[in-house]
Design a protein around this motif. Structure first.
Motif, PDB file in Angstrom:
ATOM      1  N   ILE A 149       0.862  -1.194   0.000  1.00 12.42           N
ATOM      2  CA  ILE A 149       0.000   0.000   0.000  1.00 12.42           C
ATOM      3  C   ILE A 149       0.895   1.239   0.000  1.00 12.42           C
ATOM      4  N   GLY A 150       0.558   2.180  -0.872  1.00  9.19           N
ATOM      5  CA  GLY A 150       1.352   3.396  -1.019  1.00  9.19           C
ATOM      6  C   GLY A 150       2.373   3.313  -2.138  1.00  9.19           C
ATOM      7  N   THR A 151       2.451   2.164  -2.791  1.00  7.19           N
ATOM      8  CA  THR A 151       3.403   1.940  -3.871  1.00  7.19           C
ATOM      9  C   THR A 151       2.732   2.141  -5.222  1.00  7.19           C
ATOM     10  N   ARG A 152       3.486   2.706  -6.175  1.00  6.25           N
ATOM     11  CA  ARG A 152       2.968   2.838  -7.538  1.00  6.25           C
ATOM     12  C   ARG A 152       2.973   1.469  -8.192  1.00  6.25           C
ATOM     13  N   VAL A 153       1.902   1.177  -8.940  1.00  6.82           N
ATOM     14  CA  VAL A 153       1.736  -0.148  -9.528  1.00  6.82           C
ATOM     15  C   VAL A 153       1.119  -0.028 -10.920  1.00  6.82           C
ATOM     16  N   PHE A 154       1.484  -0.967 -11.789  1.00  4.30           N
ATOM     17  CA  PHE A 154       0.864  -1.107 -13.105  1.00  4.30           C
ATOM     18  C   PHE A 154       0.134  -2.438 -13.094  1.00  4.30           C
ATOM     19  N   ILE A 155      -1.154  -2.424 -13.434  1.00  2.00           N
ATOM     20  CA  ILE A 155      -1.979  -3.627 -13.402  1.00  2.00           C
ATOM     21  C   ILE A 155      -2.657  -3.795 -14.749  1.00  2.00           C
ATOM     22  N   ALA A 156      -2.578  -5.008 -15.281  1.00  2.00           N
ATOM     23  CA  ALA A 156      -3.241  -5.307 -16.548  1.00  2.00           C
ATOM     24  C   ALA A 156      -4.390  -6.274 -16.303  1.00  2.00           C
ATOM     25  N   LEU A 157      -5.534  -5.940 -16.888  1.00  2.00           N
ATOM     26  CA  LEU A 157      -6.701  -6.814 -16.897  1.00  2.00           C
ATOM     27  C   LEU A 157      -6.895  -7.287 -18.332  1.00  2.00           C
ATOM     28  N   ASP A 158      -7.938  -8.054 -18.584  1.00  2.00           N
ATOM     29  CA  ASP A 158      -8.209  -8.506 -19.951  1.00  2.00           C
ATOM     30  C   ASP A 158      -8.471  -7.344 -20.900  1.00  2.00           C
ATOM     31  N   ASP A 159      -9.149  -6.310 -20.403  1.00  2.00           N
ATOM     32  CA  ASP A 159      -9.584  -5.231 -21.283  1.00  2.00           C
ATOM     33  C   ASP A 159      -8.775  -3.946 -21.182  1.00  2.00           C
ATOM     34  N   LEU A 160      -8.238  -3.605 -20.020  1.00  2.00           N
ATOM     35  CA  LEU A 160      -7.563  -2.328 -19.836  1.00  2.00           C
ATOM     36  C   LEU A 160      -6.375  -2.434 -18.895  1.00  2.00           C
ATOM     37  N   PRO A 161      -5.370  -1.589 -19.115  1.00  2.00           N
ATOM     38  CA  PRO A 161      -4.305  -1.467 -18.124  1.00  2.00           C
ATOM     39  C   PRO A 161      -4.628  -0.308 -17.171  1.00  2.00           C
ATOM     40  N   TYR A 162      -4.161  -0.409 -15.959  1.00  2.00           N
ATOM     41  CA  TYR A 162      -4.342   0.649 -14.962  1.00  2.00           C
ATOM     42  C   TYR A 162      -2.998   0.948 -14.326  1.00  2.00           C
ATOM     43  N   GLU A 163      -2.768   2.213 -14.013  1.00  2.00           N
ATOM     44  CA  GLU A 163      -1.560   2.606 -13.308  1.00  2.00           C
ATOM     45  C   GLU A 163      -1.946   3.591 -12.223  1.00  2.00           C
ATOM     46  N   GLY A 164      -1.407   3.401 -11.041  1.00  2.00           N
ATOM     47  CA  GLY A 164      -1.723   4.293  -9.942  1.00  2.00           C
ATOM     48  C   GLY A 164      -1.021   3.859  -8.669  1.00  2.00           C
ATOM     49  N   ILE A 165      -1.473   4.390  -7.570  1.00  2.00           N
ATOM     50  CA  ILE A 165      -0.909   4.092  -6.263  1.00  2.00           C
ATOM     51  C   ILE A 165      -1.913   3.250  -5.485  1.00  2.00           C
TER      52      ILE A 165
END
Length: 69
Positions: free
Chosen positions: A14-30
């Protein structure tokens, strides 16, 4: 079992920047919260607006943590 391990790893970061990929979209945030099978990240747009995005942990295909500086 893997889902529990992933939830714990996300909660530990928690508090770390992360890149997450799902089937439909990528997300980037904290990462702001992990609760059960739900991950909440904060995304900031180029205009300084921060939005909260809830992601179902079982739908995550890929996670990349940004290195700390």
């Amino acid at each position: 079992m893997f889902r529990n391990t992933l939830s714990k790893k996300l909660a530990d970061n928690i508090g770390t920047r992360v890149f997450i990929a799902l089937d439909d979209l990528p997300y980037e945030g904290i990462i702001s919260a992990v609760s059960g099978n739900l991950l909440t990240i904060l995304q900031t747009s180029g205009y300084g607006v921060t939005i909260s995005v809830n992601i179902s942990i079982p739908s995550i295909n890929f996670v990349k943590f940004s290195p700390t500086v």
